[in-house]
Design a protein around this motif. Structure first.
Motif, PDB file in Angstrom:
ATOM      1  N   ALA A  56       6.421 -54.582  20.007  1.00  9.47           N
ATOM      2  CA  ALA A  56       4.921 -54.175  20.044  1.00  9.47           C
ATOM      3  C   ALA A  56       4.165 -55.266  20.282  1.00  9.47           C
ATOM      4  O   ALA A  56       3.020 -55.405  21.143  1.00  9.47           O
ATOM      5  CB  ALA A  56       4.590 -53.326  19.176  1.00  9.47           C
ATOM      6  N   CYS A 107       0.817 -50.485  23.123  1.00  8.59           N
ATOM      7  CA  CYS A 107       1.422 -51.234  22.162  1.00  8.59           C
ATOM      8  C   CYS A 107      -0.100 -52.036  21.583  1.00  8.59           C
ATOM      9  O   CYS A 107       0.048 -52.424  20.532  1.00  8.59           O
ATOM     10  CB  CYS A 107       2.312 -52.449  22.772  1.00  8.59           C
ATOM     11  N   PRO A 129      10.874 -53.617  16.308  1.00  7.05           N
ATOM     12  CA  PRO A 129       9.932 -52.821  17.120  1.00  7.05           C
ATOM     13  C   PRO A 129       8.707 -53.213  16.911  1.00  7.05           C
ATOM     14  O   PRO A 129       7.743 -53.529  17.967  1.00  7.05           O
ATOM     15  CB  PRO A 129      10.019 -51.320  16.550  1.00  7.05           C
ATOM     16  N   ILE A 130       8.230 -53.948  15.763  1.00  5.65           N
ATOM     17  CA  ILE A 130       6.742 -54.363  15.684  1.00  5.65           C
ATOM     18  C   ILE A 130       6.664 -55.722  16.266  1.00  5.65           C
ATOM     19  O   ILE A 130       5.682 -55.872  17.173  1.00  5.65           O
ATOM     20  CB  ILE A 130       6.452 -54.560  14.117  1.00  5.65           C
ATOM     21  N   PRO A 159       8.336 -49.375  21.350  1.00  4.34           N
ATOM     22  CA  PRO A 159       9.701 -50.298  21.224  1.00  4.34           C
ATOM     23  C   PRO A 159      11.036 -49.839  20.916  1.00  4.34           C
ATOM     24  O   PRO A 159      12.133 -50.347  21.292  1.00  4.34           O
ATOM     25  CB  PRO A 159       9.020 -51.364  20.293  1.00  4.34           C
ATOM     26  N   SER A 171       1.825 -56.238  23.943  1.00  6.27           N
ATOM     27  CA  SER A 171       0.451 -55.977  23.683  1.00  6.27           C
ATOM     28  C   SER A 171      -0.421 -56.886  24.556  1.00  6.27           C
ATOM     29  O   SER A 171      -1.457 -56.678  24.863  1.00  6.27           O
ATOM     30  CB  SER A 171       0.002 -55.683  22.413  1.00  6.27           C
ATOM     31  N   GLY A 229       0.980 -43.995  25.759  1.00  2.72           N
ATOM     32  CA  GLY A 229       2.361 -44.307  25.760  1.00  2.72           C
ATOM     33  C   GLY A 229       3.179 -43.133  26.216  1.00  2.72           C
ATOM     34  O   GLY A 229       4.082 -43.426  27.039  1.00  2.72           O
ATOM     35  N   ALA A 251      -0.966 -49.835  19.316  1.00  2.00           N
ATOM     36  CA  ALA A 251      -0.160 -49.919  17.876  1.00  2.00           C
ATOM     37  C   ALA A 251      -0.291 -50.816  17.011  1.00  2.00           C
ATOM     38  O   ALA A 251      -0.432 -50.918  15.632  1.00  2.00           O
ATOM     39  CB  ALA A 251       1.408 -49.514  18.633  1.00  2.00           C
ATOM     40  N   VAL A 252      -0.530 -52.146  17.819  1.00  5.28           N
ATOM     41  CA  VAL A 252      -1.053 -53.218  16.973  1.00  5.28           C
ATOM     42  C   VAL A 252      -2.196 -53.058  15.954  1.00  5.28           C
ATOM     43  O   VAL A 252      -2.108 -53.473  14.989  1.00  5.28           O
ATOM     44  CB  VAL A 252      -1.030 -54.548  17.793  1.00  5.28           C
ATOM     45  N   THR A 309       5.825 -47.469  15.852  1.00  7.56           N
ATOM     46  CA  THR A 309       7.146 -48.237  16.628  1.00  7.56           C
ATOM     47  C   THR A 309       7.668 -47.525  17.652  1.00  7.56           C
ATOM     48  O   THR A 309       8.914 -47.781  18.247  1.00  7.56           O
ATOM     49  CB  THR A 309       8.091 -48.477  15.427  1.00  7.56           C
TER      50      THR A 309
END
Lengths: 308, 309
Positions: free
Chosen positions: A47, A282, A43-44, B160, A51, A272, A285-286, B157
């Motif tokens: 992301a 994203c 997922p990371i 995603p 992004s 989101g 999130a980063v 997360t």
């Protein structure tokens, strides 16, 4: 016999990828590792990839370079508010909660037998009992039915009820207090167990060497021995420090008055979950992810200095 | 063959350490700066702190025992005057009238908790055994990754993960609850640290020389030695799955959990304040009781969970 021989052959060297021993290891660990990597690391990576795109869940993502990041840092005042609040909360809840947990564990260590077990349980209970923190909204409720307002009005400190969760000057401290209240998790248990595990011989030796008071004992003996536990506690407190957003939403609603407790997490959920600007979300999130990694790095540097 | 090996249990090891203290050990001697008055002060400070900790829980417990006319009196009273179990009885009545039968919610939670926890413990101990006592390509790097993942915040997360779930076609299936729980980083971490500190290399080597296979070593020799660790894992995993409320991957009402259903009852608000309190008590009681039963195992696991730099 097979394993014994292999041990000798590869001793002190890196294990070759194609050896049978390596393949057995991979086979045994793969069920866990595949799932772990799919739901924690992949997922990371996704992301980070998203992004750099515009993505709304309906059409395929289109690459737009660093536009998201530029908008985030230059055009989005709310993000900067969120960033400020997140940092304030992380600094208070992370180190604050961490130190309170450490002190409480240290005090609990003086107790014995049943009292010790009971105390450990009382402090650990809030973090395992689900969303009980919701009750604080009743205790601090904004009308005179609320216990806090009732008590304050009875003793004459205030004449009309305070709207605790709507007044920006009270929201932040209350959220921080409640977040610390439910942060006595596995890090705290780890501290209690760590204090208990220290051999008394160390203290006796230190006494002979001239350590005279409890503070010296704590700084020169206890904390350096506890360093592995301190590190584990710190890692666990990072995640609680950066996830205060959920508690804030539950207590103050979303959006909160004047965005007084708006955190990056809220901002992320807004874009989101409500606006479907996934690329932008994203990017948020980063940024949060980078903050977490940076904090981890900083903590490791600081803990290396304990007891020097 | 392996009978001799098995006898070196954890209890024996601890007993050995207790009996053979170093020559300088003065465990009965009181250090000069520990006094009774200090003990009492500490106890009072702790008690004051702990009152703040338990007030909300006590409040909800009291509310669940209050009859309706006591819930809304002014000025509010903390303790109930005529305690009653009516709220709990009403709660079960509300449960019986829901559209999806309540037994379905309970089945969902039980199924998810049992399967998820079981699979997590087995998968994590296989991997932890490799990480602690076997050699593997890139082992250190992978373990560092797991350590880093301990501090990830779920929200980061979220998006995603949803895309992955859609890609796998697991939306509205039990997999969406169970599979991510199998890969939880805390389980592997605790298990690996425990094995590394409390399973002697010599025992495993001896078993290997005796011709014991790797799975047999793990499940016959190592697992009995690390009982505390997997009991703790079961508890943590169970707490996580029990607390699984409205997951963002589940939309089918008949697949939702007990926790979710209870929260729906609570969220109705003022009308069902008493029932809501009873439901809250029910929700928080289960993890607390599970912890109380197993707390000695949890504390033993925690004693080994320190992180090396």
């Amino acid at each position: 016999m097979f394993f014994k021989r292999k041990e000798k052959v590869y001793k002190g060297r890196k294990i070759p990828f194609w050896s049978k021993e390596n393949w057995i290891s991979i086979g045994m660990s793969s069920p866990y590792l595949i799932i772990f990597l799919t739901f924690n690391i992949l997922p990371i990576i996704i992301a980070i990839g998203l992004s750099f795109t515009y993505f709304n869940m309906l059409q395929a993502p289109t690459f737009n370079g660093i536009t998201n990041y530029l908008n985030l840092l230059t055009n989005d005042d709310l993000f900067l508010t969120g960033l400020k609040n997140t940092i304030i909360m992380a600094v208070c809840v992370g180190p604050g909660g961490y130190i309170v947990a450490l002190i409480v564990a240290w005090l609990i260590n003086e107790m014995k037998g049943f009292v010790r077990t009971l105390m450990t349980f009382l402090f650990y209970a809030p973090s395992i009992s689900g969303n009980v923190y919701f009750i604080w909204t009743v205790l601090f409720s904004s009308d005179s039915m609320g216990y806090a307002n009732g008590i304050l009005m009875n003793i004459g400190a205030i004449t009309e009820p305070i709207r605790f969760f709507q007044n920006p000057s009270y929201m932040m401290p209350l959220c921080i207090f409640i977040a610390i209240w439910c942060s006595f998790g596995s890090g705290f248990l780890n501290f209690v167990a760590g204090f208990k595990g220290i051999d008394r011989q160390y203290y006796e030796a230190a006494m002979v060497d001239g350590v005279t008071n409890r503070w010296q004992e704590l700084w020169y003996i206890t904390l350096p021995i506890m360093r592995p536990q301190l590190l584990f506690g710190a890692v666990m407190s990072i995640s609680s420090a950066f996830s205060v957003g959920g508690i804030c939403t539950a207590l103050c609603g979303f959006p909160s008055t004047q965005y007084a407790v708006h955190t990056i997490m809220n901002h992320l959920e807004d874009f989101g979950g409500a606006r479907y600007e996934m690329g932008y979300a994203c990017a948020i999130a980063v940024v949060l992810f980078l903050m977490i990694i940076g904090t981890n790095f900083l903590i490791r540097k600081m803990l290396a200095k304990v007891g020097e | 063959m392996s009978e001799n090996v098995k006898k070196v249990s954890l209890a024996d090891k601890i007993k050995f350490h207790k009996e053979n203290k170093g020559p300088g050990h003065l465990s009965t001697m009181r250090l000069r700066n520990r006094t009774t008055s200090g003990y009492i002060t500490t106890l009072i400070v702790l008690l004051l702190f702990s009152i703040v900790m338990v007030i909300p829980m006590l409040y909800i417990l009291c509310n669940s025992l209050k009859p309706l006319n006591e819930l809304w009196i002014f000025p509010p009273r903390f303790f109930p005057h005529n305690p009653t179990f009516k709220n709990f009885r009403d709660l079960f009545e509300v449960m019986n009238t829901s559209t999806v039968p309540f037994s379905r919610y309970i089945f969902n939670t039980a199924f998810i908790s049992i399967v998820g926890t079981g699979a997590h413990v087995i998968a994590a101990s296989l991997c932890a055994y490799v990480f602690a006592r076997r050699r593997m390509w890139c082992k250190e790097g992978l373990f560092k990754t797991v350590q880093t993942a301990l501090m990830f915040v779920g929200g980061v997360t979220g998006i995603p993960s949803f895309i992955i779930m859609v890609g796998l076609g697991w939306i509205d299936t039990y997999y969406a609850y169970i599979i991510p729980a199998i890969g939880a980083p805390l389980g592997l971490y605790l298990m690996k640290q425990f094995m590394e500190q409390l399973v002697p290399v010599s025992v495993i080597e001896a078993a290997r020389i005796d011709g014991c296979g790797e799975f047999k070593i793990l499940f016959r020799i190592v697992m009995p030695m690390v009982k505390s660790a997997w009991v703790t894992l079961i508890i943590f995993s169970f707490q996580g799955l029990w607390g699984a409320g409205g997951s963002s991957f589940i939309y089918d009402e008949s697949l939702k959990t007990f926790n979710y259903a209870i929260q729906q009852i609570i969220s109705v608000g003022i009308v069902r304040a008493g029932i809501g309190a009873a439901a809250q008590v029910l929700l928080m009681m289960v993890p607390i009781i599970v912890f109380l039963i197993s707390q000695s195992n949890v504390m033993e696991t925690m004693a080994t969970s320190g992180m090396k730099e």
